[in-house]
Design a protein around this motif. Structure first.
Motif, PDB file in Angstrom:
ATOM      1  N   SER A 124       0.831  -1.210   0.000  1.00  0.00           N
ATOM      2  CA  SER A 124       0.000   0.000   0.000  1.00  0.00           C
ATOM      3  C   SER A 124       0.861   1.254   0.000  1.00  0.00           C
ATOM      4  O   SER A 124       0.600   2.207  -0.759  1.00  0.00           O
ATOM      5  CB  SER A 124      -0.916   0.008   1.224  1.00  0.00           C
ATOM      6  N   LEU A 135       2.484   1.719  -3.280  1.00  0.00           N
ATOM      7  CA  LEU A 135       1.525   2.263  -4.235  1.00  0.00           C
ATOM      8  C   LEU A 135       1.465   3.785  -4.141  1.00  0.00           C
ATOM      9  O   LEU A 135       1.523   4.494  -5.154  1.00  0.00           O
ATOM     10  CB  LEU A 135       0.141   1.665  -3.989  1.00  0.00           C
ATOM     11  N   ARG A 190       4.619   5.354  -5.506  1.00  0.00           N
ATOM     12  CA  ARG A 190       4.702   5.283  -6.969  1.00  0.00           C
ATOM     13  C   ARG A 190       3.819   6.359  -7.613  1.00  0.00           C
ATOM     14  O   ARG A 190       4.242   7.044  -8.555  1.00  0.00           O
ATOM     15  CB  ARG A 190       4.263   3.901  -7.456  1.00  0.00           C
ATOM     16  N   GLU A 227      -0.783   1.794 -11.714  1.00  0.00           N
ATOM     17  CA  GLU A 227       0.130   1.169 -10.758  1.00  0.00           C
ATOM     18  C   GLU A 227      -0.500  -0.050 -10.080  1.00  0.00           C
ATOM     19  O   GLU A 227       0.190  -0.990  -9.717  1.00  0.00           O
ATOM     20  CB  GLU A 227       0.572   2.187  -9.705  1.00  0.00           C
ATOM     21  N   LEU A 228      -1.811  -0.029  -9.930  1.00  0.00           N
ATOM     22  CA  LEU A 228      -2.481  -1.169  -9.306  1.00  0.00           C
ATOM     23  C   LEU A 228      -2.578  -2.374 -10.233  1.00  0.00           C
ATOM     24  O   LEU A 228      -2.466  -3.526  -9.793  1.00  0.00           O
ATOM     25  CB  LEU A 228      -3.893  -0.765  -8.858  1.00  0.00           C
ATOM     26  N   LEU A 230       3.459  -3.810  -9.326  1.00  0.00           N
ATOM     27  CA  LEU A 230       3.194  -3.760  -7.886  1.00  0.00           C
ATOM     28  C   LEU A 230       2.439  -5.016  -7.450  1.00  0.00           C
ATOM     29  O   LEU A 230       1.477  -5.436  -8.095  1.00  0.00           O
ATOM     30  CB  LEU A 230       2.346  -2.525  -7.564  1.00  0.00           C
ATOM     31  N   ALA A 282       0.227  -5.747  -5.060  1.00  0.00           N
ATOM     32  CA  ALA A 282      -0.764  -5.331  -4.060  1.00  0.00           C
ATOM     33  C   ALA A 282      -2.062  -6.086  -4.317  1.00  0.00           C
ATOM     34  O   ALA A 282      -2.504  -6.219  -5.462  1.00  0.00           O
ATOM     35  CB  ALA A 282      -1.013  -3.831  -4.140  1.00  0.00           C
ATOM     36  N   ARG A 312      -6.143  -6.422  -4.168  1.00  0.00           N
ATOM     37  CA  ARG A 312      -7.170  -5.401  -4.373  1.00  0.00           C
ATOM     38  C   ARG A 312      -8.544  -6.037  -4.438  1.00  0.00           C
ATOM     39  O   ARG A 312      -8.713  -7.193  -4.815  1.00  0.00           O
ATOM     40  CB  ARG A 312      -6.883  -4.614  -5.654  1.00  0.00           C
TER      41      ARG A 312
END
Length: 423
Positions: free
Chosen positions: A314, A317, A320, A339-340, A351, A353, A355
């Motif tokens: 996170s 993120l 970035r 970015e996600l 990335l 991450a 979600r």
């Protein structure tokens, strides 16, 4: 006469008659006593009075009923308090269950390799471990968050004085649904004073708009600042529901979060396919047999309302997005989604991450409300959690109308607006 005998059983019969007479007399006297003294020896007269002060027995009955009503009202109040406490305990229990589930997943991730189970039983980790809070990074904010946050989370809105009217609708709707853990990051003294005057928790923070964002418009420029400011909260160990101020709250949002991913965001999508993803087939007739190509599409996460946990992915993120917005003249929401979602490829490391897309009927955008939902037959019975007026430029007027409809019961409040924008 001497030697004379009474007829057989005469004395015994006489005695029996006397007993019968006595019983009859006793019953008669008892009935008369019962008629004259219906309440027994406790009454003071034979005329329906049961108190020395002469008040009627009806008064006593009324007083008894009033006492029972008062007792029942006290019991109802007590049960209401217990019900509220029970609801709070249930919410805390749900949060603890979420935390326990997340801890189990994290434990599995750091545990030694295990033998793979049968198909359908293998699950990867989605809930990353939270960072260790570092209060030294911002002691002032840390002290404030200890007072405001509940269960380590809060709503955060970022604003200046240019949108004061919308800010007021925003925080009044939050208060109305019973949420106390919210905060305004004030970018100027005017909005800070305004919040203080309305008993709204506020954190005064100076922020400079980068040169690359100077020409993107006031709203987009301020929106781009939030990723940099939000980092301070995550480093302190808090989970944040980041909220633009053009949002009306109709239910407590914390009761509808999953807390199983790094980021949970509302969608700009308006149905199941656009909000949750779909197979979009493109065609190139020049390819003949292989003219069809399948692509995966999903409408973007809305960077105006998302819940973010204090994890390494996170924070990466946020870093970035901030770095890219500092260098490029780009829309913050586009960069947020790039970015996600963009995978690793030559020259770029994606990335990692986790979600989640929030239910688009609960965390609703204004396209869903004005173009679709308000035309449905069962619309009047449905209440979203939040409504974000992100699809329409006349934000303030539509926010007022949403309040009129859902809070004040004006069923015609939404009718005057077109589906889309007139501009």
């Amino acid at each position: 006469m001497k030697g004379r005998k009474d007829p057989l059983g005469l004395r015994g019969a006489t005695r029996d008659y006397r007993i019968v007479y006595a019983v009859v007399i006793g019953l008669t006297l008892g009935a008369l006593w019962a008629y004259l003294r219906p309440h027994g020896m406790s009454t003071s007269s034979t005329f329906g009075y049961d108190r020395l002060d002469g008040s009627s027995s009806k008064d006593g009955a009324i007083l008894s009923l009033e006492s029972k009503v008062a007792m029942l009202e006290r019991e109802v109040k007590r049960l209401k308090v217990e019900n509220t406490e029970l609801a709070q305990l249930n919410l805390k229990n749900a949060l603890l269950e979420q935390e326990a589930a997340a801890a189990k997943k994290q434990l599995k991730a750091v545990s030694p390799p295990v033998k793979v189970g049968p198909p359908g039983t293998v699950k990867s980790m989605r809930t990353n471990q939270e960072v260790h809070p570092d209060e030294s990074t911002n002691p002032k904010l840390s002290a404030l968050l200890k007072k405001v946050a509940v269960n380590g989370e809060l709503i955060v809105g970022i604003s200046n004085n240019n949108v004061r009217d919308m800010v007021q609708i925003w925080f009044e709707s939050i208060k109305r649904v019973g949420v106390t853990n919210y905060l305004v990051v004030a970018l100027d003294d005017e909005i800070a004073s305004f919040c203080q005057d309305h008993d709204v928790p506020v954190y005064r923070r100076d922020a400079t708009i980068s040169k690359s964002q100077a020409g993107t418009g006031a709203n987009h420029a301020i929106s781009g600042l939030k990723f940099h400011l939000l980092r301070e909260f995550l480093v302190l160990g808090y989970s944040i529901l980041l909220s633009d101020v053009d949002i009306v709250y109709l239910q407590n949002p914390f009761n509808h979060l999953h807390r199983d991913c790094d980021v949970e965001s509302m969608s700009d999508g308006f149905d199941n396919t656009t909000a949750y993803g779909y197979d979009d087939v493109m065609t190139d007739p020049s390819m003949g047999w292989s003219r069809y190509a399948h692509t995966m599409r999903i409408w973007v996460f809305n960077s105006g309302l998302f819940y973010i946990r204090p994890t390494v992915p996170s924070i990466e993120l946020l870093d970035r997005v901030t770095a890219k917005l500092t260098k490029e003249k780009a829309w913050d929401q586009a960069v947020f989604n790039e970015e996600l979602f963009n995978p690793s490829h030559p020259g770029y490391e994606g990335l990692h991450a986790s979600r989640r897309v929030l239910d688009f009927y609960l965390f609703m955008n204004s396209k869903v409300l004005f173009k679709i939902l308000r035309k449905e037959k069962d619309f009047a019975e449905y209440k979203p959690v939040t409504i974000h007026v992100n699809y329409h430029p006349d934000k303030y007027d539509r926010m007022l109308a949403i309040v009129e409809y859902y809070v004040k019961g004006n069923t015609k409040a939404l009718q005057r607006f077109p589906d889309g924008s007139e501009r």
